[in-house]
Write an enzyme that holds these catalytic residues in place. Structure first.
Site, PDB file in Angstrom:
ATOM      1  N   TYR A 125       0.754  -1.225  -0.067  1.00  0.00           N
ATOM      2  CA  TYR A 125       0.186   0.003  -0.101  1.00  0.00           C
ATOM      3  C   TYR A 125       0.915   1.178  -0.095  1.00  0.00           C
ATOM      4  O   TYR A 125       1.923   1.525   0.812  1.00  0.00           O
ATOM      5  CB  TYR A 125      -0.926   0.118   1.389  1.00  0.00           C
ATOM      6  N   GLU A 213      -3.669   7.350  -4.085  1.00  0.00           N
ATOM      7  CA  GLU A 213      -3.482   6.248  -3.316  1.00  0.00           C
ATOM      8  C   GLU A 213      -3.446   5.132  -4.266  1.00  0.00           C
ATOM      9  O   GLU A 213      -4.025   4.765  -5.378  1.00  0.00           O
ATOM     10  CB  GLU A 213      -4.883   5.911  -2.435  1.00  0.00           C
TER      11      GLU A 213
END
Ligand code: GDP
Ligand code: MN
Length: 401
Positions: A125, A213
């Site tokens: 991530y 993101e």
């Protein structure tokens, strides 16, 4: 919804802060900066899905292009090994409302992205975002990427490493390397991740983003690090510096009237109540919301006519408010400074004349050319009020009657 709730509707405040880009737009932008993404193409036509999938060799992922998280769990992301299945799935998906935990109202799928399937070995991530409490941009890194990142954030926050970007010095290589190491990213991915983070921060800064993101940031079977998903949002206030995005902005709004307002250059947020509000200036508009609340009504919208609005613009504003079928009454609250009240009055009457408005309308108007403005409204359906409080009370009573 009261004034401050308007600012907290959505994260991090949807009034004038964010313009979300679709995944395909986000990936195009990232690719320009050299961030590796899977080859692919976007379309709204299931027949074209087959062609794209064939061109990519048949092993493809079909991904709903809706501006919400959790598409995977909602059934909006699927892997295929042949183009026929991919196209059948796309046919079902396009036009369907996708509902996720993050977005219980759901969103209609208009387009799908078809990409080459990445043979994912590990899911990490990565994000860059504005930390409002620190007043700094931060990079977030985690080894525990994928669809459960929310759980990780909640139950195992130590698994997410936060790197603060110094506004004057930026990020130095050793800091980024240190953070990646601290996140326990394995050696084969670490160097590539350092490069990717530096590119993401450049994308973020040069495009006035307020969020990027990458989840998952995928390490594939060949040891290559690829952005398998991408969510970028641009700070609305900087859109004038990025004229290209204005064209795509309409499909970024979650609400059809908001989308239309964006196309017409008007700041409008739908709030779901029954009292339409037209005011000038963010402050006066928010006061109007509060007064409507205090009077027992629910604002249907936030709408700022803007400074120096002419009759044409005012007419556009009335049209937008009236597009909302929930609106049972209209409150006009204008304090003319640069804006001339007679122009507002003209715009209102022109709009009413063209649209056959039958709901009650109460106006509190003051300021520049107010006498002329009042004269124009005399004898029309617009009921004058002396104060904002009085206007709010009257319109709520009339609308509820
Ligand atoms: P989101 O659920 O809206 O965040 O959509 P994503 O683009 O992140 O896709 C959801 C999930 O699908 C990811 O977490 C992956 O596990 C999986 N996925 C997406 N693209 C690929 C791919 O190219 N290969 C593989 N193996 N899985 C993928
Ligand atoms: Mn994702």
């Amino acid at each position: 919804m009261s004034a401050c709730e308007v600012f907290s509707k959505g994260f991090p405040g949807k009034l004038a802060v964010q313009m979300k880009l679709h995944e395909y737009q986000s990936k195009d932008l990232l690719a320009k900066y050299g961030v590796p993404v899977a080859a692919g193409d976007v379309t709204s036509d299931p027949a074209e899905v087959k062609a794209i999938a064939e061109r990519l060799g048949g092993n493809v992922v079909v991904k709903a292009q809706v501006l919400m998280g959790g598409r995977g769990k909602a059934g909006g992301v699927k892997l295929f090994t042949n183009s026929d299945d991919a196209s059948t799935f796309a046919k079902e998906l396009i036009g369907k409302r996708l509902i996720s935990i993050q977005n219980p109202d759901g969103m209609i799928v208009e387009k799908v992205l078809v990409t080459e399937t990445i043979d994912i070995a590990q899911e990490y991530y990565l994000s860059v975002l504005l930390d409002r409490s620190l007043q700094r941009n931060v990079v977030m890194i985690s080894k525990e990427g994928g669809m459960e990142i929310e759980e990780v954030a909640e139950h195992n926050p130590d698994a997410i490493v936060k790197l603060v970007v110094d506004p004057a010095w930026g990020l130095s290589d050793f800091e980024v390397r240190g953070a990646v190491k601290k996140a326990n990213i394995p050696k084969e991915a670490a160097g590539q991740m350092v490069q990717m983070i530096k590119k993401l921060v450049r994308v973020y800064e040069e495009n006035d983003a307020d969020m990027i993101e990458i989840n998952p940031c995928a390490l594939d079977a060949n040891g290559k690090l690829i952005a398998a998903d991408a969510k970028v949002s641009i700070d609305d206030n900087a859109l004038f510096r990025h004229p290209g995005y204005n064209e795509t902005s309409s499909d970024s709004a979650d609400h059809p009237i908001e989308a239309e307002a964006m196309r017409r250059g008007i700041a409008y947020v739908n709030l779901g109540g029954e009292i339409g509000i037209m005011a000038n200036g963010a402050g006066l508009t928010m006061q109007s919301l509060d007064e409507i609340n205090a009077a027992g009504g629910r604002p249907a919208n936030f709408l700022d006519v803007g400074g120096g609005a002419n009759a044409e613009r005012v007419k556009t504003c009335v049209e937008l408010i009236m597009m909302d079928p929930n609106v049972k009454g209209l409150l006009i609250n204008i304090f003319g400074g640069i804006t001339k009240v007679d122009e507002v009055a003209k715009g209102v009457l022109t709009a009413f004349g063209e649209m056959n408005v039958t709901i009650p309308v109460v106006a509190r108007i003051e300021g520049t050319n107010v006498e002329e403005g009042r004269k124009i409204l005399e004898g029309s359906q617009v009921i004058p009020a002396a104060t904002v409080q009085e206007a709010a009370k009257m319109i709520v009573e009339l609308a509820h009657a």
